[in-house]
Design a protein around this motif. Structure first.
Motif, mmCIF file in Angstrom:
data_model
loop_
_atom_site.group_PDB
_atom_site.id
_atom_site.type_symbol
_atom_site.label_atom_id
_atom_site.label_comp_id
_atom_site.label_asym_id
_atom_site.label_seq_id
_atom_site.Cartn_x
_atom_site.Cartn_y
_atom_site.Cartn_z
ATOM 1 N N UNK A 71 0.832 -1.205 0.000
ATOM 2 C CA UNK A 71 0.000 0.000 0.000
ATOM 3 C C UNK A 71 0.864 1.251 0.000
ATOM 4 N N UNK A 72 0.236 2.358 -0.432
ATOM 5 C CA UNK A 72 0.802 3.699 -0.298
ATOM 6 C C UNK A 72 -0.225 4.559 0.426
ATOM 7 N N UNK A 73 0.259 5.452 1.288
ATOM 8 C CA UNK A 73 -0.664 6.368 1.945
ATOM 9 C C UNK A 73 0.023 7.706 2.199
ATOM 10 N N UNK A 74 -0.772 8.770 2.153
ATOM 11 C CA UNK A 74 -0.284 10.112 2.423
ATOM 12 C C UNK A 74 -0.667 10.458 3.847
ATOM 13 N N UNK A 75 0.341 10.720 4.687
ATOM 14 C CA UNK A 75 0.087 10.910 6.117
ATOM 15 C C UNK A 75 1.092 11.915 6.679
ATOM 16 N N UNK A 76 0.580 12.993 7.238
ATOM 17 C CA UNK A 76 1.415 14.011 7.889
ATOM 18 C C UNK A 76 2.546 14.493 6.983
ATOM 19 N N UNK A 77 2.214 14.743 5.729
ATOM 20 C CA UNK A 77 3.195 15.277 4.803
ATOM 21 C C UNK A 77 4.193 14.276 4.277
ATOM 22 N N UNK A 78 3.929 12.982 4.484
ATOM 23 C CA UNK A 78 4.813 11.939 3.988
ATOM 24 C C UNK A 78 4.050 10.966 3.108
ATOM 25 N N UNK A 79 4.743 10.437 2.097
ATOM 26 C CA UNK A 79 4.245 9.295 1.343
ATOM 27 C C UNK A 79 4.845 8.049 1.984
ATOM 28 N N UNK A 80 3.990 7.227 2.572
ATOM 29 C CA UNK A 80 4.439 6.032 3.282
ATOM 30 C C UNK A 80 4.058 4.809 2.454
ATOM 31 N N UNK A 81 5.051 4.012 2.116
ATOM 32 C CA UNK A 81 4.842 2.824 1.290
ATOM 33 C C UNK A 81 5.131 1.597 2.142
ATOM 34 N N UNK A 82 4.111 0.776 2.359
ATOM 35 C CA UNK A 82 4.287 -0.509 3.044
ATOM 36 C C UNK A 82 4.387 -1.591 1.983
ATOM 37 N N UNK A 83 5.510 -2.279 1.971
ATOM 38 C CA UNK A 83 5.847 -3.233 0.918
ATOM 39 C C UNK A 83 5.754 -4.658 1.451
ATOM 40 N N UNK A 99 8.936 2.201 3.306
ATOM 41 C CA UNK A 99 9.677 3.289 2.675
ATOM 42 C C UNK A 99 8.905 4.578 2.934
ATOM 43 N N UNK A 100 9.618 5.610 3.382
ATOM 44 C CA UNK A 100 8.991 6.907 3.645
ATOM 45 C C UNK A 100 9.649 7.976 2.775
ATOM 46 N N UNK A 101 8.821 8.688 2.011
ATOM 47 C CA UNK A 101 9.298 9.784 1.171
ATOM 48 C C UNK A 101 8.684 11.074 1.712
ATOM 49 N N UNK A 102 9.549 12.029 2.042
ATOM 50 C CA UNK A 102 9.089 13.299 2.615
ATOM 51 C C UNK A 102 9.458 14.442 1.678
ATOM 52 N N UNK A 103 8.520 14.943 0.885
ATOM 53 C CA UNK A 103 8.824 16.093 0.017
ATOM 54 C C UNK A 103 9.139 17.335 0.855
ATOM 55 N N UNK A 104 10.166 18.071 0.437
ATOM 56 C CA UNK A 104 10.436 19.354 1.100
ATOM 57 C C UNK A 104 9.282 20.310 0.851
ATOM 58 N N UNK A 105 8.651 20.192 -0.320
ATOM 59 C CA UNK A 105 7.468 20.982 -0.680
ATOM 60 C C UNK A 105 6.783 20.262 -1.830
#
Length: 291
Positions: A71-83, A99-105
């Motif tokens: 799954x992927x989910x958008x949570x508290x400004x992060x894209x969280x991918x559970x693999x 995997x956590x991806x945190x855009x600066x903006x």
């Protein structure tokens, strides 16, 4: 890409899995019956997972996208991918973790890739931080990341013969290049620089520079200063129609190593390629959540 430059990961969520032979053989009439979360890890012990799943494996909401066990989910400004996937040959095994991806903006850039807007590139978070925590030795690391999307209402091979894309850390942010040759002979060439605060500026395109073809002889080129000599630093994914790699180029006198992709749609259009792809992209039509 990891800060040390020895490991990398890519994750792509598909509704209508454009590189799936099963979707092509189905006539591409029901994209929600061909969904996938493709996860690939690059470096020591790297794995490749890409399972084409059916409609029962899909759940989606404004902030969450589930495909089977991942799954992927958008949570508290992060894209969280559970693999939770199984990799294909030659290294078969479970790929599991987060995997956590945190855009600066988050940017507001949208680039139509064809004049009629049938294909759109949307770089949501071109300057991002990434944290990888997978259940394998050495696969706990952090680095710089990237988050984008491509949308389309036609198959890629209906409109394009060839394209390249690259994202290079540069001037504290990132610079992206998108080049394509359309089937009608027209060309797309676009370059953007993104600051960490999300400010985007379209830039004058540096020179187009060719470099060594991939293992499967896919043509490769990127942008860089006149006289620069781009080179592959790490092979990531090599297929008869597609190359993804870490590439070094020079921009405004500064050396940068980024992720580069080259896609030969003329080859991809060939019917002989689809049975080869079916080996790497298995079809699992049925999935029941909670089983």
């Amino acid at each position: 890409m990891s800060d040390c430059g020895t490991r990398a990961v890519s994750v792509i969520g598909f509704i209508g899995s454009v590189f799936s032979p099963w979707y092509r053989w189905s006539g591409r009439k029901d994209p929600e019956n061909h969904v996938c979360i493709n996860v690939a890890t690059y470096g020591p012990g790297g794995r490749f997972t890409m399972t084409d799943r059916g409609r029962s494996a899909l759940r989606q909401s404004p902030r969450r996208f589930d495909v089977g066990p991942s799954s992927m989910r958008w949570e508290s400004g992060q894209l969280i991918v559970d693999v939770n996937e199984i990799s294909g040959p030659p290294l078969i095994g479970r790929v599991r973790g987060q995997i956590r991806v945190t855009p600066r903006a988050v940017t507001h850039v949208e680039l139509p890739l064809t004049p009629d807007g049938a294909h759109i590139w949307r770089p949501f978070g071109p300057v991002s931080d990434i944290e990888v925590d997978l259940e394998a030795p050495g696969w706990q690391w952090s680095g710089h990341g990237y988050f984008d999307a491509n949308f389309g209402t036609r198959a890629l091979e209906e409109d394009f013969a060839y394209w390249t894309w690259g994202r290079f850390p540069h001037r504290g942010g990132s610079t992206c290049f998108y080049d394509a040759t359309r089937l009608d002979g027209s060309e797309l060439g676009a370059g953007f620089h993104f600051d960490p605060d999300g400010t985007a500026q379209e830039i004058a395109l540096p020179e187009k520079l060719g470099f060594r073809r991939s293992f499967w002889a896919v043509k490769r080129e990127t942008r860089g200063d006149a006289g620069a000599k781009p080179r592959q630093v790490m092979n990531m994914l090599d297929a008869p129609f597609y190359s993804r790699s870490m590439v070094e180029t020079t921009l405004d006198g500064t050396t940068s190593v980024g992720v580069h992709e080259a896609l030969d749609l003329t080859r991809f259009r060939s019917p002989w390629l689809k049975p080869m792809l079916a080996v790497r992209v298995p079809r699992r039509a049925n999935w029941l959540f909670g089983r």
